[in-house]
Design a protein around this motif. Structure first.
Motif, PDB file in Angstrom:
ATOM      1  N   ARG A  75       0.824  -1.206  -0.051  1.00 30.76           N
ATOM      2  CA  ARG A  75      -0.062  -0.298  -0.166  1.00 30.76           C
ATOM      3  C   ARG A  75       0.912   1.344   0.072  1.00 30.76           C
ATOM      4  O   ARG A  75       2.098   0.945   0.303  1.00 30.76           O
ATOM      5  CB  ARG A  75      -0.918   0.066   1.225  1.00 30.76           C
ATOM      6  N   VAL A  76       0.456   2.368  -0.268  1.00 33.43           N
ATOM      7  CA  VAL A  76       0.932   3.599  -0.160  1.00 33.43           C
ATOM      8  C   VAL A  76       1.515   3.748   1.306  1.00 33.43           C
ATOM      9  O   VAL A  76       2.955   4.286   1.040  1.00 33.43           O
ATOM     10  CB  VAL A  76      -0.021   4.930  -0.329  1.00 33.43           C
ATOM     11  N   ASN A  77       1.307   3.533   2.359  1.00 30.53           N
ATOM     12  CA  ASN A  77       1.785   3.465   3.719  1.00 30.53           C
ATOM     13  C   ASN A  77       2.807   2.200   4.158  1.00 30.53           C
ATOM     14  O   ASN A  77       3.039   2.225   5.209  1.00 30.53           O
ATOM     15  CB  ASN A  77       0.827   3.973   4.681  1.00 30.53           C
ATOM     16  N   GLY A 105       5.019   1.533  -8.785  1.00 32.88           N
ATOM     17  CA  GLY A 105       6.241   2.041  -9.436  1.00 32.88           C
ATOM     18  C   GLY A 105       6.072   2.967 -10.555  1.00 32.88           C
ATOM     19  O   GLY A 105       6.500   3.994 -10.665  1.00 32.88           O
ATOM     20  N   ALA A 106       5.221   2.344 -11.596  1.00 33.62           N
ATOM     21  CA  ALA A 106       4.833   2.841 -12.785  1.00 33.62           C
ATOM     22  C   ALA A 106       4.260   4.179 -12.386  1.00 33.62           C
ATOM     23  O   ALA A 106       4.364   5.278 -13.258  1.00 33.62           O
ATOM     24  CB  ALA A 106       3.974   1.965 -13.912  1.00 33.62           C
ATOM     25  N   ARG A 107       3.162   4.177 -11.715  1.00 34.80           N
ATOM     26  CA  ARG A 107       2.243   5.295 -11.200  1.00 34.80           C
ATOM     27  C   ARG A 107       3.295   6.493 -10.869  1.00 34.80           C
ATOM     28  O   ARG A 107       3.255   7.571 -11.257  1.00 34.80           O
ATOM     29  CB  ARG A 107       1.344   4.853 -10.306  1.00 34.80           C
ATOM     30  N   ASN A 108       4.116   5.935 -10.011  1.00 38.94           N
ATOM     31  CA  ASN A 108       5.123   7.025  -9.398  1.00 38.94           C
ATOM     32  C   ASN A 108       5.956   7.769 -10.353  1.00 38.94           C
ATOM     33  O   ASN A 108       6.428   8.896 -10.287  1.00 38.94           O
ATOM     34  CB  ASN A 108       5.775   6.536  -8.048  1.00 38.94           C
ATOM     35  N   PHE A 109       6.247   6.847 -11.220  1.00 34.72           N
ATOM     36  CA  PHE A 109       7.465   7.176 -12.343  1.00 34.72           C
ATOM     37  C   PHE A 109       6.604   8.183 -13.198  1.00 34.72           C
ATOM     38  O   PHE A 109       7.273   9.365 -13.662  1.00 34.72           O
ATOM     39  CB  PHE A 109       7.843   6.034 -13.246  1.00 34.72           C
ATOM     40  N   ASN A 110       5.291   7.757 -13.487  1.00 38.75           N
ATOM     41  CA  ASN A 110       4.570   8.828 -14.368  1.00 38.75           C
ATOM     42  C   ASN A 110       4.437  10.085 -13.558  1.00 38.75           C
ATOM     43  O   ASN A 110       4.506  11.331 -14.489  1.00 38.75           O
ATOM     44  CB  ASN A 110       3.320   8.187 -14.707  1.00 38.75           C
ATOM     45  N   ARG A 111       4.179  10.155 -12.327  1.00 39.00           N
ATOM     46  CA  ARG A 111       4.012  11.466 -11.674  1.00 39.00           C
ATOM     47  C   ARG A 111       5.297  12.506 -11.727  1.00 39.00           C
ATOM     48  O   ARG A 111       5.445  13.457 -11.926  1.00 39.00           O
ATOM     49  CB  ARG A 111       3.652  11.116  -9.993  1.00 39.00           C
TER      50      ARG A 111
END
Length: 339
Positions: free
Chosen positions: A296-298, A324-330
């Motif tokens: 999870r996020v936390n 990981g892919a979501r954070n990379f895109n952000r």
């Protein structure tokens, strides 16, 4: 390996790995006879019932009871006498021996029994001699379960002819009836001829007990239901033997070295499981085995138990990649804004 193991496991159990084995099977061409019972036409059945209830009833009484004219009563009586179920003397109708047997063999009314020859192709495994089906193997060159005593095809064919076809007649779908029939029953098995061989894959979950993690057993519930496995005990025994060959003895120091590496890579996460003597392995195992390994996020670090190819662990890895892919895109979007 497969990630499709059954997750409906006892609370004290945990899937630590999955494997697939090949089950040797063969097609067989069987020649047999079935006994079926055909329903009578309503007019003939009603005639047989009234004669059975009132032996010696006159033709005219039957005609008046059903409202038949001369041609109709002549047709119905002729149908009954042609089949040999009714005899007529001085316009009185009686059931013959064959007609009375129709009621003696059936509690719900008269039926006509017939025997037919049939030829079908069926498939059996060569260990338990039970029905199987040919499916494309998801993985080629799987380890094949050995055939006990190297059973020859001739011996298997004989076992099918004597026992297995009769035992699994309904499961094989050979009792299907034509319209107007009750399901057929097996009358005799005349010949069984072995044809080409093939393999069926058996997905197996390796299950350990949380209270006794060193004891690993094979779970076949994804392959077949419990009552079907009960008919295939020979297969279950061979699978258990194969699983036993996968077990290895740990060398002295293996555990300490592995735990040291874990503590070095995940010091913060493992801190609450550590003591002055090192990692509290038993406590760590109980908590890891009993929790859902969902990141999870936390909670970005989660432990997994067993092979990475189990369904639960594969799902966790997929979620990690997604996060990981979501954070990379952000991050990429923020950098573009800065530029």
């Amino acid at each position: 390996m497969t990630g499709e193991e059954n997750e409906a496991v006892d609370e004290d159990k945990i899937v630590v790995g999955t494997i697939e084995l090949a089950l040797p099977c063969r097609h067989f061409l069987v020649e047999y006879k079935v006994a079926g019972s055909e329903k009578f036409s309503p007019t003939l059945e009603f005639l047989l019932r009234i004669i059975h209830s009132a032996p010696g009833i006159e033709r005219g009484q039957v005609s008046a009871f059903f409202g038949y004219n001369d041609d109709e009563i002549a047709f119905v009586v002729n149908e009954a006498t042609v089949h040999g179920f009714v005899s007529e003397a001085d316009s009185r109708l009686n059931l013959t021996i064959a007609g009375r047997e129709l009621f003696e063999k059936s509690i719900d009314g008269p039926r006509l029994f017939s025997v037919r020859k049939k030829i079908d192709k069926v498939s059996f495994d060569l260990l338990s001699i039970s029905p199987t089906s040919q499916k494309n193997l998801r993985v080629k060159s799987l380890p094949e379960l050995p055939i006990s005593n190297e059973a020859a095809s001739k011996g298997v064919a004989q076992e099918i002819q004597v026992n297995s076809l009769r035992r699994f007649f309904g499961e094989l779908g050979l009792s299907r009836s034509r319209e107007g029939e009750v399901p057929a029953t097996l009358y005799s098995v005349d010949n069984v001829r072995a044809e080409n061989r093939f393999q069926e894959s058996i997905p197996i979950s390796l299950v350990a007990s949380i209270s006794s993690p060193s004891i690993v057993t094979a779970d076949l519930s994804e392959w077949r239901a419990d009552h079907e496995i009960a008919d295939r005990l020979e297969i279950e025994r061979e699978v258990s033997k194969f699983v036993d060959t996968l077990k290895t003895l740990s060398r002295t120091g293996d555990g300490d070295e592995a735990y040291d590496i874990l503590s070095e890579i995940f010091p913060d996460y493992l801190d609450r499981f550590s003591t002055r003597r090192g990692l509290n392995v038993e406590r760590f195992w109980r908590e890891v085995a009993g929790q859902d390994p969902s990141p999870r996020v936390n909670r970005k670090t989660v432990p997994v138990v067993g092979s990475l190819f189990t369904k639960k662990n594969s799902r966790a890895i997929g979620q990690v990649i997604e996060y990981g892919a979501r954070n990379f895109n952000r991050t990429l979007k923020r950098e573009r804004l800065v530029l």
